[in-house]
Design a protein around this motif. Structure first.
Motif, PDB file in Angstrom:
ATOM      1  N   LEU A   1      58.700 -24.103 -16.702  1.00 40.30           N
ATOM      2  CA  LEU A   1      57.494 -24.688 -16.077  1.00 40.30           C
ATOM      3  C   LEU A   1      56.256 -24.331 -16.897  1.00 40.30           C
ATOM      4  CD1 LEU A   1      57.992 -24.206 -12.230  1.00 40.30           C
ATOM      5  CD2 LEU A   1      57.641 -26.344 -13.437  1.00 40.30           C
ATOM      6  N   GLY A   2      56.199 -23.060 -17.306  1.00 41.85           N
ATOM      7  CA  GLY A   2      55.065 -22.605 -18.131  1.00 41.85           C
ATOM      8  C   GLY A   2      54.993 -23.381 -19.431  1.00 41.85           C
ATOM      9  N   ILE A   3      56.157 -23.569 -20.065  1.00 40.40           N
ATOM     10  CA  ILE A   3      56.196 -24.317 -21.330  1.00 40.40           C
ATOM     11  C   ILE A   3      55.767 -25.769 -21.084  1.00 40.40           C
ATOM     12  CG2 ILE A   3      57.746 -25.208 -23.130  1.00 40.40           C
ATOM     13  CD1 ILE A   3      59.305 -22.546 -22.874  1.00 40.40           C
ATOM     14  N   GLY A   4      56.217 -26.319 -19.951  1.00 46.47           N
ATOM     15  CA  GLY A   4      55.840 -27.700 -19.603  1.00 46.47           C
ATOM     16  C   GLY A   4      54.326 -27.842 -19.501  1.00 46.47           C
ATOM     17  N   ILE A   5      53.689 -26.877 -18.843  1.00 40.77           N
ATOM     18  CA  ILE A   5      52.219 -26.924 -18.715  1.00 40.77           C
ATOM     19  C   ILE A   5      51.587 -26.822 -20.103  1.00 40.77           C
ATOM     20  CG2 ILE A   5      50.174 -25.788 -17.744  1.00 40.77           C
ATOM     21  CD1 ILE A   5      51.925 -24.775 -15.474  1.00 40.77           C
ATOM     22  N   GLY A   6      52.142 -25.950 -20.929  1.00 34.59           N
ATOM     23  CA  GLY A   6      51.624 -25.787 -22.301  1.00 34.59           C
ATOM     24  C   GLY A   6      51.746 -27.073 -23.099  1.00 34.59           C
ATOM     25  N   VAL A   7      52.856 -27.772 -22.925  1.00 32.47           N
ATOM     26  CA  VAL A   7      53.076 -29.034 -23.652  1.00 32.47           C
ATOM     27  C   VAL A   7      52.050 -30.082 -23.190  1.00 32.47           C
ATOM     28  CG1 VAL A   7      54.695 -30.960 -23.952  1.00 32.47           C
ATOM     29  CG2 VAL A   7      55.523 -28.615 -24.118  1.00 32.47           C
ATOM     30  N   VAL A   8      51.834 -30.159 -21.864  1.00 33.37           N
ATOM     31  CA  VAL A   8      50.841 -31.122 -21.335  1.00 33.37           C
ATOM     32  C   VAL A   8      49.447 -30.783 -21.881  1.00 33.37           C
ATOM     33  CG1 VAL A   8      49.663 -31.887 -19.226  1.00 33.37           C
ATOM     34  CG2 VAL A   8      52.131 -31.679 -19.242  1.00 33.37           C
ATOM     35  N   ALA A   9      49.124 -29.477 -21.891  1.00 33.57           N
ATOM     36  CA  ALA A   9      47.805 -29.039 -22.372  1.00 33.57           C
ATOM     37  C   ALA A   9      47.611 -29.443 -23.833  1.00 33.57           C
ATOM     38  CB  ALA A   9      47.684 -27.525 -22.226  1.00 33.57           C
ATOM     39  N   THR A  10      48.635 -29.194 -24.652  1.00 36.04           N
ATOM     40  CA  THR A  10      48.526 -29.555 -26.071  1.00 36.04           C
ATOM     41  C   THR A  10      48.398 -31.068 -26.222  1.00 36.04           C
ATOM     42  OG1 THR A  10      49.967 -27.690 -26.525  1.00 36.04           O
ATOM     43  CG2 THR A  10      49.622 -29.212 -28.332  1.00 36.04           C
ATOM     44  N   GLY A  11      49.193 -31.814 -25.434  1.00 33.02           N
ATOM     45  CA  GLY A  11      49.149 -33.266 -25.501  1.00 33.02           C
ATOM     46  C   GLY A  11      47.766 -33.800 -25.164  1.00 33.02           C
ATOM     47  N   VAL A  12      47.160 -33.275 -24.088  1.00 36.71           N
ATOM     48  CA  VAL A  12      45.823 -33.749 -23.675  1.00 36.71           C
ATOM     49  C   VAL A  12      44.789 -33.410 -24.748  1.00 36.71           C
ATOM     50  CG1 VAL A  12      43.963 -33.393 -21.981  1.00 36.71           C
ATOM     51  CG2 VAL A  12      46.306 -33.734 -21.196  1.00 36.71           C
ATOM     52  N   ARG A  13      44.870 -32.192 -25.313  1.00 41.91           N
ATOM     53  CA  ARG A  13      43.893 -31.794 -26.353  1.00 41.91           C
ATOM     54  C   ARG A  13      43.995 -32.703 -27.574  1.00 41.91           C
ATOM     55  NH1 ARG A  13      45.522 -26.297 -25.765  1.00 41.91           N
ATOM     56  NH2 ARG A  13      46.414 -26.431 -27.851  1.00 41.91           N
ATOM     57  N   ILE A  14      45.236 -32.992 -27.991  1.00 43.92           N
ATOM     58  CA  ILE A  14      45.426 -33.823 -29.187  1.00 43.92           C
ATOM     59  C   ILE A  14      45.023 -35.269 -28.883  1.00 43.92           C
ATOM     60  CG2 ILE A  14      47.190 -34.787 -30.762  1.00 43.92           C
ATOM     61  CD1 ILE A  14      46.699 -31.868 -31.393  1.00 43.92           C
ATOM     62  N   LEU A  15      45.439 -35.752 -27.703  1.00 41.60           N
ATOM     63  CA  LEU A  15      45.172 -37.153 -27.342  1.00 41.60           C
ATOM     64  C   LEU A  15      43.671 -37.430 -27.205  1.00 41.60           C
ATOM     65  CD1 LEU A  15      46.882 -39.654 -26.677  1.00 41.60           C
ATOM     66  CD2 LEU A  15      46.692 -39.075 -24.285  1.00 41.60           C
ATOM     67  N   THR A  16      42.924 -36.433 -26.710  1.00 44.64           N
ATOM     68  CA  THR A  16      41.485 -36.661 -26.535  1.00 44.64           C
ATOM     69  C   THR A  16      40.700 -36.286 -27.794  1.00 44.64           C
ATOM     70  OG1 THR A  16      41.296 -34.470 -25.563  1.00 44.64           O
ATOM     71  CG2 THR A  16      41.504 -36.303 -24.030  1.00 44.64           C
ATOM     72  N   GLY A  17      41.407 -35.807 -28.808  1.00 41.08           N
ATOM     73  CA  GLY A  17      40.733 -35.494 -30.073  1.00 41.08           C
ATOM     74  C   GLY A  17      39.939 -34.214 -30.035  1.00 41.08           C
ATOM     75  N   SER A  18      40.083 -33.412 -28.952  1.00 37.16           N
ATOM     76  CA  SER A  18      39.306 -32.163 -28.888  1.00 37.16           C
ATOM     77  C   SER A  18      39.967 -31.045 -29.702  1.00 37.16           C
ATOM     78  CB  SER A  18      39.120 -31.720 -27.430  1.00 37.16           C
ATOM     79  OG  SER A  18      40.360 -31.509 -26.830  1.00 37.16           O
ATOM     80  N   ASP A  19      41.208 -31.224 -30.084  1.00 35.26           N
ATOM     81  CA  ASP A  19      41.886 -30.264 -30.954  1.00 35.26           C
ATOM     82  C   ASP A  19      42.490 -31.066 -32.097  1.00 35.26           C
ATOM     83  OD1 ASP A  19      43.231 -28.175 -32.075  1.00 35.26           O
ATOM     84  OD2 ASP A  19      44.816 -28.095 -30.561  1.00 35.26           O
ATOM     85  N   ARG A  20      42.012 -30.812 -33.286  1.00 34.45           N
ATOM     86  CA  ARG A  20      42.485 -31.598 -34.427  1.00 34.45           C
ATOM     87  C   ARG A  20      42.580 -30.671 -35.642  1.00 34.45           C
ATOM     88  NH1 ARG A  20      43.048 -36.923 -35.482  1.00 34.45           N
ATOM     89  NH2 ARG A  20      42.331 -37.636 -37.501  1.00 34.45           N
ATOM     90  N   PRO A  21      43.710 -29.940 -35.755  1.00 34.45           N
ATOM     91  CA  PRO A  21      43.812 -28.957 -36.834  1.00 34.45           C
ATOM     92  C   PRO A  21      43.859 -29.566 -38.230  1.00 34.45           C
ATOM     93  CG  PRO A  21      45.883 -29.093 -35.611  1.00 34.45           C
ATOM     94  CD  PRO A  21      44.881 -29.902 -34.876  1.00 34.45           C
ATOM     95  N   TYR A  22      44.361 -30.800 -38.327  1.00 30.65           N
ATOM     96  CA  TYR A  22      44.493 -31.440 -39.641  1.00 30.65           C
ATOM     97  C   TYR A  22      43.305 -32.361 -39.891  1.00 30.65           C
ATOM     98  CZ  TYR A  22      46.622 -34.305 -36.084  1.00 30.65           C
ATOM     99  OH  TYR A  22      46.847 -34.969 -34.910  1.00 30.65           O
TER     100      TYR A  22
END
Lengths: 208, 258
Positions: free
Chosen positions: A185-206
């Protein structure tokens, strides 16, 4: 930091494509589903191309090691020779031909199986190191449980250990499942969090 | 209509996603008014990240490099999230350590991940205003199956004097071989994965293991972007919401409503 116009353009394309694929799973519109499937197919093609890029990178790095003699260069040479041989066999005989399958069955599988066997020994050593490094209740419970599961799974002739086997079954069905579900469940929340950050462009390491 | 029939997986999934997005943006904009350092202090302590921050400084002082293994999960599917988190961590670590003598060494088991890692290294050098001295061997694909990746990365780890070995991304049980290689060359090994088998192996083999979703908090603890701190806070609240939903479900089940 100000974004360059081209990079904003790329960001908009990335976000729009991501949203189309995501919404395609919730909104039942034939056009959206078609577009989603098209994007997913493109992603699969790009992933296939990326495998080729990865192989080229692997060959280039090992070619550099062979051309500039360094310790371990012999391993790189072995890799290059094995790659060329396997590649030629797969081209001549097709990837599902008998020679290709022979290489897979009698070279790759045994090598990977021996690495797995090496891992078993590595883990045994690691358990003793763990006791040396962190001697606490948590480590003791971890090691004790691992030993119980191993002993409970082992068949010893003429020795019947119903209590141990029941304990093993209980450990696997109750605390292990409960703990694993909590972690998942914790990993699932982490995956959703990463997905939202990447999808909204607020986290863009590359760069992009 | 029955409650369990109405609450389909799609509805729950959408509600879950929208709740997270809402919480994330509330914290993201609220955060801009607070000091970021204060935000970091408010996060619960994770020893692995504290040690990693210290190790980056020690690596620069000792003139030794860091080895970062970003896994072989690729970017397609659910495993891609761990790969993207490892890239966020790579960006911060490279930015902090590229002023030293040795640049971080990156290994991956997937071509797409390796291409993005190369791009991430360029961005880190640009943000740190340091001229890139990266060589082709700085970012390597060492194999395209999990065990061939581990075998190749083990050579890289044993090949040169390194300060620490960070495993962050999607791994299976082959992570044990990588951690063991780091241990043999007396490096500090910090490891985190999104896979359950890898987490149990890492717990036994690494000096510090990231358990559960701790890997996904990597960006926030290494102070990458303000969005990471907001994301960790939103994750914590969502976890409590899920706990309450599970408890409510148990009560309703016992009462015969489900």
């Amino acid at each position: 930091m100000r974004r360059r116009p081209f990079s904003v353009f790329l960001l908009v394309i990335a976000i729009a494509s991501g949203l189309v694929v995501l919404l395609g799973y919730w909104i039942n519109l034939p056009a959206l589903a078609t577009l989603r499937d098209l994007f997913v197919r493109w992603a699969a093609i790009l992933a296939g191309m990326a495998v080729l890029v990865g192989i080229l990178n692997l060959l280039y790095v090992h070619w550099l090691k062979v051309s500039q003699p360094k310790p371990g260069g012999a391993y790189s040479l072995a890799l290059l020779i094995a790659f060329v041989l396997t590649f030629l066999v797969a081209i001549v005989d097709t990837p599902t031909g008998s020679w290709s399958l022979w290489i897979f069955r009698y070279v790759q599988l045994p090598v990977e199986a021996s690495l797995l066997a090496l891992l078993a020994i590595t883990l045994l050593v690691a358990v003793f190191r763990m006791l040396h490094r962190r001697f606490d209740w948590f480590s003791l419970v971890f090691i004790g449980t691992a030993i119980l599961i191993l002993v409970g799974s082992t068949y010893l002739p003429e020795v019947n250990m119903p209590v141990l086997q029941s304990l093993r079954t209980w450990l696997l069905q109750v605390p292990t499942v409960a703990g694993a579900r909590g972690i998942l469940l914790g990993i699932g929340i982490g995956v959703v969090a990463t997905g939202v950050r990447i999808l909204t462009g607020s986290d863009r390491p590359y760069e992009g | 209509m029955n409650l369990s029939a109405w609450l389909s997986a799609e509805i729950l999934g959408l509600g879950f996603l929208l709740t997270f997005a809402l919480l994330f943006y509330i914290f993201y904009y609220w955060k801009h008014r607070a000091s970021y350092q204060k935000e970091l202090e408010e996060l619960r302590r994770i020893d692995a990240f504290t040690r990693l921050r210290k190790t980056i400084g020690q690596a620069i002082e000792n003139g030794r490099g860091l080895q970062i293994s970003i896994g072989s999960g690729g970017l397609n599917g659910i495993r891609g999230a761990a790969g993207l988190v490892s890239l966020s961590m790579l960006l911060v670590i490279t930015q902090k350590s590229c002023k030293g003598d040795q640049s971080p060494q990156v290994t991956s088991g997937d071509g797409a991940l390796a291409s993005l890692a190369q791009d991430t290294l360029h961005k880190a050098y640009r943000l740190a205003a340091v001229e890139s001295n990266s060589k082709a061997s700085q970012n390597q694909v060492t194999g395209i199956t999990p065990f061939s990746y581990a075998a190749g990365a083990m050579l890289t780890i044993l090949d040169q004097p390194l300060q620490a070995n960070l495993l962050a991304g999607n791994f299976g049980s082959e992570a044990g071989l990588l951690a063991e290689a780091g241990e043999r060359s007396s490096q500090l090994v910090i490891a985190g994965s999104d896979g359950l088998p890898a987490q149990s192996v890492m717990l036994a083999t690494a000096d510090d293991a990231l358990i559960g979703e701790e890997l996904f908090a990597g960006g926030a603890y290494l102070s990458a972007e303000p969005s990471h701190a907001a994301s960790v806070k939103a994750q914590d609240i969502l976890r409590w919401i899920i706990i309450l939903i599970i408890l409510a479900g148990v009560i309703l089940k016992l009462a015969g409503a489900l």
